[in-house]
Design an enzyme around this catalytic site. Structure first.
Site, PDB file in Angstrom:
ATOM      1  N   GLU A 107       0.826  -1.212   0.000  1.00 12.74           N
ATOM      2  CA  GLU A 107       0.000   0.000   0.000  1.00 12.74           C
ATOM      3  C   GLU A 107       0.861   1.262   0.000  1.00 12.74           C
ATOM      4  OE1 GLU A 107      -3.100   0.126  -0.558  1.00 12.74           O
ATOM      5  OE2 GLU A 107      -3.881  -1.852  -0.050  1.00 12.74           O
ATOM      6  N   ARG A 136       0.583   3.760  -3.249  1.00 11.07           N
ATOM      7  CA  ARG A 136      -0.034   5.077  -3.018  1.00 11.07           C
ATOM      8  C   ARG A 136       1.018   6.167  -2.817  1.00 11.07           C
ATOM      9  NH1 ARG A 136      -5.862   3.741  -0.226  1.00 11.07           N
ATOM     10  NH2 ARG A 136      -5.698   1.507  -0.374  1.00 11.07           N
ATOM     11  N   ASP A 179      -4.170 -10.254  -8.644  1.00 13.33           N
ATOM     12  CA  ASP A 179      -4.436  -9.289  -9.718  1.00 13.33           C
ATOM     13  C   ASP A 179      -3.286  -8.422 -10.232  1.00 13.33           C
ATOM     14  OD1 ASP A 179      -4.414  -7.941  -7.321  1.00 13.33           O
ATOM     15  OD2 ASP A 179      -6.467  -7.232  -7.425  1.00 13.33           O
ATOM     16  N   GLU A 232     -12.070  -0.349 -10.554  1.00 13.64           N
ATOM     17  CA  GLU A 232     -11.623  -1.293 -11.593  1.00 13.64           C
ATOM     18  C   GLU A 232     -12.515  -1.348 -12.832  1.00 13.64           C
ATOM     19  OE1 GLU A 232     -11.806  -2.031  -8.337  1.00 13.64           O
ATOM     20  OE2 GLU A 232      -9.663  -2.062  -7.852  1.00 13.64           O
ATOM     21  N   THR A 248      -0.837   0.711 -10.329  1.00 12.60           N
ATOM     22  CA  THR A 248      -2.119   0.098  -9.961  1.00 12.60           C
ATOM     23  C   THR A 248      -2.995   1.035  -9.123  1.00 12.60           C
ATOM     24  OG1 THR A 248      -3.138  -1.967  -9.220  1.00 12.60           O
ATOM     25  CG2 THR A 248      -1.354  -1.071  -7.845  1.00 12.60           C
TER      26      THR A 248
END
Ligand code: DMJ
Length: 640
Positions: free
Chosen positions: A262, A266, A395, A529, A615
């Protein structure tokens, strides 16, 4: 000199009797023993231990040499950069494992909901602990500032990042829709600023901030995640507030336990893209400082990082819920883009080496039916379970394979081979057609199919689309069709709900198709998504239906998720009586609204010829090595 004996005073020097001295000495030695012992036995004394123990001492007992990943790797510099001398004690390997108590997480459920791809349950104990080893000590955070020229980088772009007119579409209706999305961003931002400034996320119902436990004490996730969105939307006053906050208040000296994944997607991603878009040195120095703090996570026997890292001590753990201390494919497989850019900016190859080592292991390891299971042991380098998913836990690993290839200016052939190999295996084992004709990606549990698709897996429409051109030429149309079919199925999961927003997971058994059958799967937390796939499919096909579908989502978000003080997720997409979850996720600002804005913009805003999105939707430039190394390109700039 003669000492006279004074009445009532002992003959010893300090004026104490022998017995008193003895008691005093006993007390003193007891105190020393106690303090010293505490360094070893108190659970949180890691920092103090590092004063006394060598920096690699708390490695668990392991197999393999770990030589590629030992402490000195962190201090490596490219040749001609002043060299490096490993700190004393770094090669010492006193093998020792520490067990720690489970972290008590009162917000674990919300974190689980928020984390998505890599987060399923943070409430269970972490299973292993591993100390940081060396940390780079240079004050420039490993950067060789001479190696990267921003102007040269701009000169290597094919097009201006913001297009001719900031991507403004000529069609008035589309422009109106784009303006609406911009207004949503401003509304979300203004409320965050008003009620949650400096916190990680806004709680729009209670009008306060949320910190959570995903970012290890780092703050301002919504600010970092919004920098590029505000910038491309031309919300400059807001962007400047965000920049000022980074300047004055982004404190990276936190000592908390963070999700490596994360923080990377981010914070590292957000700061990198802010730097590339604006050229502000501030972002570069912050991201270098942060990147360096993440390096100790790779100090495992295999170099596969664990999921949790203490940003202060560098100690790392596996998630307690991940079986047998394993690392998660979607976590350690989603570092490549950012880490390659950290090496680009710093001139220090260490970041690229770390992620290439992961790549090497994954390309060598035997794969069941060519598939990549979700859990891998960072100690043995073997798969821990045979669960495969293109949704949560797997994913973005697949996403980063194709994007690594694209970001390398199509030179990273290994990433390409692995991506198409994985896609072939997915098609052979996971891709299904429902009785009603919907194409979907099932999950695979050791050969048994679970006919469920997560909202998270809906990014794959866009991923397969952007990769369609680079596989075997005869498969191009096949991939475009598959991308369109998956995107269509994900759109169906939206249209089949009362709110026209999609559930967290939908199934293709138990009588229904593309609908959630379990109560626990009915929520929508502002995820991007499905919209992400609309955006890519629009860019690739210009089929107007994708813009229409995007607009349906805007209307649904406005109707069901907009509340008085921001946007909130909802607990049940199948009921019109809204029950809000009181959370404006930072990825709503970073991804959902950015992808919507791009969907209604001309293609020259962040053109795909020059940019790949990480992502978390942070744009990172394609690295054109030959151009960057070409003397003639020096300081050539692209006019905007
Ligand atoms: C985002 O943080 C990223 O897209 C991540 O890869 C998965 N989860 C969320 C969005 O749903």
């Amino acid at each position: 000199m003669v000492f006279r004996k004074l009445p009532g005073v002992s003959a010893s020097g300090m004026g104490l009797r022998l017995s008193q001295k003895f008691v005093f000495l006993l007390f003193l030695s007891g105190l020393v023993t106690l303090c010293f012992g505490a360094l070893f036995f108190l659970p949180d004394s890691v920092r103090l231990k590092r004063i006394f123990l060598s920096k690699t001492e708390t490695q668990p007992v392991t197999v393999g040499s770990g030589s590629e990943n030992d402490a000195r790797e962190h201090l490596k510099r490219p040749k001609n950069q002043g060299g490096m001398t490993p700190a004393r004690g770094e090669t010492s390997t006193k093998l020792k494992s520490l067990s720690r108590k489970p972290p008590v997480s009162y917000e674990a459920t919300e974190e689980r909901l928020a984390g998505g791809k890599a987060q399923e349950d943070l409430t269970l104990p972490r299973s292993k602990t591993e100390s940081a080893s060396a940390k780079a000590t240079s004050s420039d955070h490993g950067a060789n500032s001479d190696t990267f020229s921003y102007n040269k980088f701009k000169g290597c772009l094919l097009k201006p990042p913001l297009g001719r007119d900031n991507g403004k579409p000529s069609d008035p209706k589309t422009n109106e829709r784009r303006e609406k999305v911009k207004e949503m961003m401003k509304f979300a931002w203004d409320n965050y600023k008003r009620y949650a400034w400096g916190k990680n996320e806004l709680r729009p119902l209670t009008r306060n901030g949320h910190i959570g436990n995903m970012f290890g004490g780092l703050r301002g996730a919504s600010i970092i995640d919004s920098l590029d969105t505000l910038y491309i939307m031309g919300l400059m006053e807001e962007y400047n507030d965000a920049k000022e906050w980074v300047q004055t208040s982004l404190d990276l000296n936190s000592n908390g336990e963070a999700s490596l994944f994360e923080v990377n997607i981010r914070y590292v991603g957000g700061l990198l893209s802010a730097y590339y878009l604006t050229g502000e040195e501030l972002y570069k120095s912050k991201v270098m400082e942060l990147g360096e703090k993440l390096l100790p996570a790779f100090n495992t026997p295999t170099g596969i990082p664990r999921g949790v890292i203490n940003l202060g001590s560098g100690t790392s753990w596996s998630w307690g819920w991940a079986s047998a201390g394993s690392s998660i494919l979607a976590e350690f497989g989603t570092l490549h883009l950012e880490f390659v850019h950290l090496s680009e900016l710093s001139g220090n190859p260490i970041y690229t080496e770390k992620v290439m080592n992961i790549r090497k292991l994954l390309s060598k390891i035997e794969k069941p039916h060519g598939l990549y299971p979700n859990f891998l042991s960072p100690v043995s380098g073997n798969w821990v379970q045979h669960h495969v998913s293109i949704g949560g836990l797997g994913d973005s690993f697949y996403e980063y394979l194709i994007k690594s290839y694209l970001m390398s200016d199509k030179t990273d052939g290994n990433a390409k081979t692995m991506y198409y190999g994985a896609l072939e295996a997915i098609e052979a084992n996971l891709v299904q057609k429902s009785p009603g004709g919907l194409t979907y990606m099932a999950e695979w549990r050791g050969g048994i199919l679970d006919h469920k698709m997560g909202h998270l897996a809906c990014f794959s429409g866009g991923m397969i689309g952007i990769g369609a051109d680079d596989g075997a030429p005869e498969k191009r149309q096949h991939y475009m069709d598959l991308a369109a079919e998956i995107t269509h199925t994900c759109h169906e999961s939206y249209t089949r709900s009362a709110t026209k927003l999609g559930p967290e997971a939908f199934r293709f058994d138990g009588g229904g198709e593309a609908t959630a059958t379990r109560l626990s799967d009915r929520y929508y937390i502002l995820r991007p998504e499905v919209i992400e796939s609309y955006m890519y499919m629009w860019r690739l096909t210009h089929d107007p239906k994708y813009r229409e579908w995007g607009w349906e989502a805007v209307e649904a978000l406005e109707q069901h998720c907009r509340v008085e003080s921001g946007f909130s997720g909802i607990r049940d997409v199948y009921t019109m009586t809204a029950s809000h979850d009181n959370m404006q996720q930072s990825f709503f600002l970073s991804e959902t609204l950015k992808y919507l804005y791009l969907l209604f913009s001309d293609d020259d805003l962040l053109p795909l010829e020059d940019w790949v999105f990480n992502t978390e939707a942070h744009p990172l430039p394609i690295i054109r090595k030959s151009c960057l190394q070409d003397e003639a390109t020096q300081d050539k700039t692209v006019s905007e």
